[in-house]
Enzyme design. Structure first.
Site, short mmCIF file in Angstrom:
data_model
loop_
_atom_site.label_atom_id
_atom_site.label_comp_id
_atom_site.label_asym_id
_atom_site.label_seq_id
_atom_site.Cartn_x
_atom_site.Cartn_y
_atom_site.Cartn_z
N ARG A 1 0.80 -1.23 0.00
CA ARG A 1 0.00 0.00 0.00
C ARG A 1 0.84 1.29 0.00
NH1 ARG A 1 -4.27 0.54 4.32
NH2 ARG A 1 -3.52 -1.30 5.44
N GLN B 1 13.70 -14.12 4.93
CA GLN B 1 12.43 -14.83 4.70
C GLN B 1 12.07 -14.54 3.25
OE1 GLN B 1 8.76 -13.25 6.22
NE2 GLN B 1 7.87 -15.26 6.56
N THR C 1 3.49 -14.51 9.95
CA THR C 1 4.34 -13.99 11.03
C THR C 1 5.05 -15.11 11.80
OG1 THR C 1 2.33 -13.85 12.37
CG2 THR C 1 3.11 -11.81 11.38
N GLY D 1 9.03 -4.17 12.36
CA GLY D 1 9.84 -3.04 11.90
C GLY D 1 9.04 -1.85 11.39
N GLY E 1 -6.15 -9.14 15.16
CA GLY E 1 -6.40 -10.39 15.87
C GLY E 1 -7.09 -10.06 17.19
N ASN F 1 1.14 1.24 7.19
CA ASN F 1 0.87 0.48 5.98
C ASN F 1 0.68 1.36 4.76
OD1 ASN F 1 0.74 -2.21 7.23
ND2 ASN F 1 -1.03 -1.35 8.29
N ALA G 1 27.84 46.20 1.23
CA ALA G 1 26.81 45.54 0.41
C ALA G 1 27.39 45.07 -0.91
CB ALA G 1 25.66 46.51 0.17
N ALA H 1 34.68 51.62 -2.38
CA ALA H 1 33.52 51.01 -3.04
C ALA H 1 33.80 50.71 -4.49
CB ALA H 1 32.31 51.93 -2.92
C1 UD1 Z 1 -0.74 -9.32 12.76
C2 UD1 Z 1 -1.28 -10.27 13.81
C3 UD1 Z 1 -2.58 -9.72 14.38
C4 UD1 Z 1 -2.37 -8.34 14.93
C5 UD1 Z 1 -1.76 -7.42 13.87
C6 UD1 Z 1 -1.35 -6.11 14.47
C7 UD1 Z 1 -0.57 -12.48 13.10
C8 UD1 Z 1 -0.98 -13.74 12.44
N1 UD1 Z 1 -1.51 -11.55 13.19
O1 UD1 Z 1 -1.68 -9.29 11.71
O2 UD1 Z 1 -3.07 -10.57 15.40
O3 UD1 Z 1 -3.60 -7.81 15.39
O4 UD1 Z 1 -0.57 -8.01 13.33
O5 UD1 Z 1 -0.93 -5.25 13.46
O6 UD1 Z 1 0.55 -12.35 13.54
N2 UD1 Z 1 5.69 -10.08 8.31
C9 UD1 Z 1 6.81 -10.71 7.88
N3 UD1 Z 1 6.69 -11.91 7.24
C10 UD1 Z 1 5.50 -12.49 7.02
C11 UD1 Z 1 4.35 -11.83 7.47
C12 UD1 Z 1 4.47 -10.63 8.12
O7 UD1 Z 1 7.93 -10.21 8.06
O8 UD1 Z 1 5.48 -13.58 6.45
C13 UD1 Z 1 5.80 -8.80 9.02
C14 UD1 Z 1 5.19 -7.67 8.22
O9 UD1 Z 1 6.17 -7.03 7.43
C15 UD1 Z 1 4.66 -6.75 9.29
C16 UD1 Z 1 4.36 -7.68 10.45
O10 UD1 Z 1 5.07 -8.88 10.20
O11 UD1 Z 1 5.64 -5.84 9.72
C17 UD1 Z 1 2.89 -7.97 10.60
O12 UD1 Z 1 2.41 -8.53 9.43
P1 UD1 Z 1 0.97 -8.20 8.89
O13 UD1 Z 1 0.74 -8.96 7.65
O14 UD1 Z 1 0.76 -6.74 8.87
O15 UD1 Z 1 0.10 -8.84 10.06
P2 UD1 Z 1 -1.43 -8.66 10.24
O16 UD1 Z 1 -2.13 -9.52 9.28
O17 UD1 Z 1 -1.76 -7.24 10.28
CA CA Z 2 -0.52 -5.09 10.00
#
Ligand code: UD1
Ligand code: CA
Length: 434
Positions: free
Chosen positions: A15, A72, A78, A100, A136, A223, A376, A419
């Site tokens: 986004r 990754q 996550t 991050g 979540g 985001n 000046a 000057a």
């Molecule tokens: C996650 C949580 C959710 C919480 C929310 C808060 C999980 C499954 N869900 O959801 O409960 O309410 O954050 O914002 O954890 N990232 C990676 N690798 C991945 C996936 C994500 O590095 O494979 C990093 C993303 O860059 C980001 C963070 O993890 O910085 C969170 O990922 P995101 O996809 O935003 O999680 P949410 O679905 O929002």
């Molecule tokens: Ca998020």
């Protein structure tokens, strides 16, 4: 027991619509990820692992912090991301996991999570939202946290829960490894959810302590550019409050930007639309009028910077007057009581006590003594097309208006340049040169 950090930063940040990895977008002039690493450094962690994926190389090259990088390559969730970052984790570590792209969590909040974490208990950051959509949800039974259910997996009843998972947690290293080995991706998104470890911990009879931040923005992730702009204002507002608490008057705390560190004395006044970049210092009783930009600049007490001036890599002494519309470029050093007036540019110029360059001049690669008056339109012709040369104006020199000083050149103590002169050779003490 040691604190170790895992920071998730592999996501794409679709986004943002940007070629720059999301975690490198600047907040107050500093990458989002660097905010997280700077704040958590306050925990004195034994190690920090950053999980990267999208734009990994750019992130590694940009972030100067001493961290371990984990790759990754595919974003499978996550939980999967944390699995990639386990290489340095010991069983008795307190593992703090954060994102991050969540830049403004306070050190005290991280500390609360660490304090909540021991071998049989983990700490999780939660918030209460009127509209919890997207997050979540925290499930509780008899008041105790039992699991986290993601938005897309939640039943209509679960969707009404307004306590949400902020995403930051602290868990024992041994437990983390065991739980991550047990999670699967049988869920609505086909992802390995880190949040599934909460349910596993609860089933083992481990405690789950939910900790709340002092302010909601501590848990806000970025985001989109819109969220980044909102966060920037929150952060700037915090910095402005801090300045005022330290004894600085701000004409409008909503119209100042600090992108770096600004150290201040007391009773200084900063008018609207001033921007401070890098390491800036201002003393006491300094006045900074509207629309000034200071970059790595030191301004000592009692000085006034009039409107629309730009100061970079320079030191301005006490009780000076600068501007309006002055440009002090790198290497400018002013002794006390000096005056740099409108439409004057200085560069690599050391200017002595009480000296004045009041109007429309260029003073570059110059050493100017005390009580010198530069009229000046005076120009130091410091560049011959190949090399830069020095101009020296000794104490009490008077340079008449519209003079060109062709460097290298020295004008001796007490000398006067008439000057409109073009001076190509040295001028003796107390002489008159035309
Ligand atoms: C996650 C949580 C959710 C919480 C929310 C808060 C999980 C499954 N869900 O959801 O409960 O309410 O954050 O914002 O954890 N990232 C990676 N690798 C991945 C996936 C994500 O590095 O494979 C990093 C993303 O860059 C980001 C963070 O993890 O910085 C969170 O990922 P995101 O996809 O935003 O999680 P949410 O679905 O929002
Ligand atoms: Ca998020």
């Amino acid at each position: 027991m040691a604190i170790r950090l895992i920071v998730l930063a592999a996501g794409k940040g679709t986004r943002m619509k940007s070629a720059l990895p999301k975690v490198l977008h600047p907040l107050a002039g500093k990458p989002l990820l660097a905010h997280v690493l700077d704040t958590t450094a306050g925990l004195n962690p034994a190690g920090v692992t950053v999980v990267i994926g999208h734009g990994a190389q750019t992130v590694q090259e940009t972030i100067p912090h001493n961290v371990s990088w984990a790759m990754q390559t595919e974003q499978l969730g996550t939980g999967h991301a944390v699995q990639q970052g386990l290489q340095d984790i010991n069983d008795d570590d307190q593992v703090l996991i954060t994102y991050g792209d969540v830049p403004l969590t306070r050190l005290s909040t991280f500390q609360k999570l660490v304090d909540a974490c021991h071998a049989k208990q983990l700490g999780i950051l939660t918030l209460y939202f009127d509209d919890p959509t997207g997050y979540g949800r925290i499930k509780r039974e008899g008041g105790k946290v039992t699991s986290v259910v993601e938005q897309k997996d939640a039943s209509p009843e679960e969707l009404t829960i307004n306590e949400v998972n902020a995403g930051v947690l602290c868990v024992n290293g041994g437990c983390l490894k065991r739980y991550l080995g047990a999670i699967d991706n049988n869920n609505a998104q086909g992802e390995y959810y880190l949040t599934d470890i909460i349910g596993l911990a609860a089933k083992e009879g481990h405690g789950i302590e939910a900790v709340q931040p002092m302010d909601k923005w501590e848990a806000d992730g970025i985001n989109s550019r819109e969220q980044l702009a909102v966060m920037e204002r929150i952060h700037q507002s915090n910095l402005a409050l801090e300045l005022m608490a330290n004894g600085v008057t701000l004409a409008d705390p909503g119209r100042i930007d600090i992108r770096g560190e600004l150290v201040t004395g007391t009773d200084s006044m900063i008018d609207i639309n001033c921007v401070f970049i890098g390491d800036c210092r201002i003393g006491s009783n300094v006045v900074i009028e509207p629309n000034c930009m200071l970059i790595n600049a030191t301004v000592e007490s009692g000085t006034t910077i009039y409107a629309n001036s730009v100061l970079e890599d320079c030191v301005v002494g006490e009780n000076c007057n600068i501007g309006p519309f002055a440009r002090l470029r790198p290497g400018t050093q002013l002794a006390k009581d000096a005056k740099i007036g409108n439409f004057v540019e200085t560069k690599n110029a050391v200017i002595g006590e009480g000296s004045k360059v009041n109007h429309l001049s260029y003073v570059g690669d110059a050493t100017v003594g005390s009580n010198v008056n530069v009229g000046a339109g005076t120009i130091t012709c410091n560049y011959d097309g190949a090399n830069k040369w020095q101009t020296v104006l000794q104490d009490d020199v008077f340079i008449g208006s519209n003079s060109a000083l062709v460097a290298p050149v020295t004008v001796g103590k007490g000398a006067t340049v008439g000057a409109g002169s073009t001076i190509t050779g040295d001028v003796n003490n107390n002489a008159l040169a035309l």
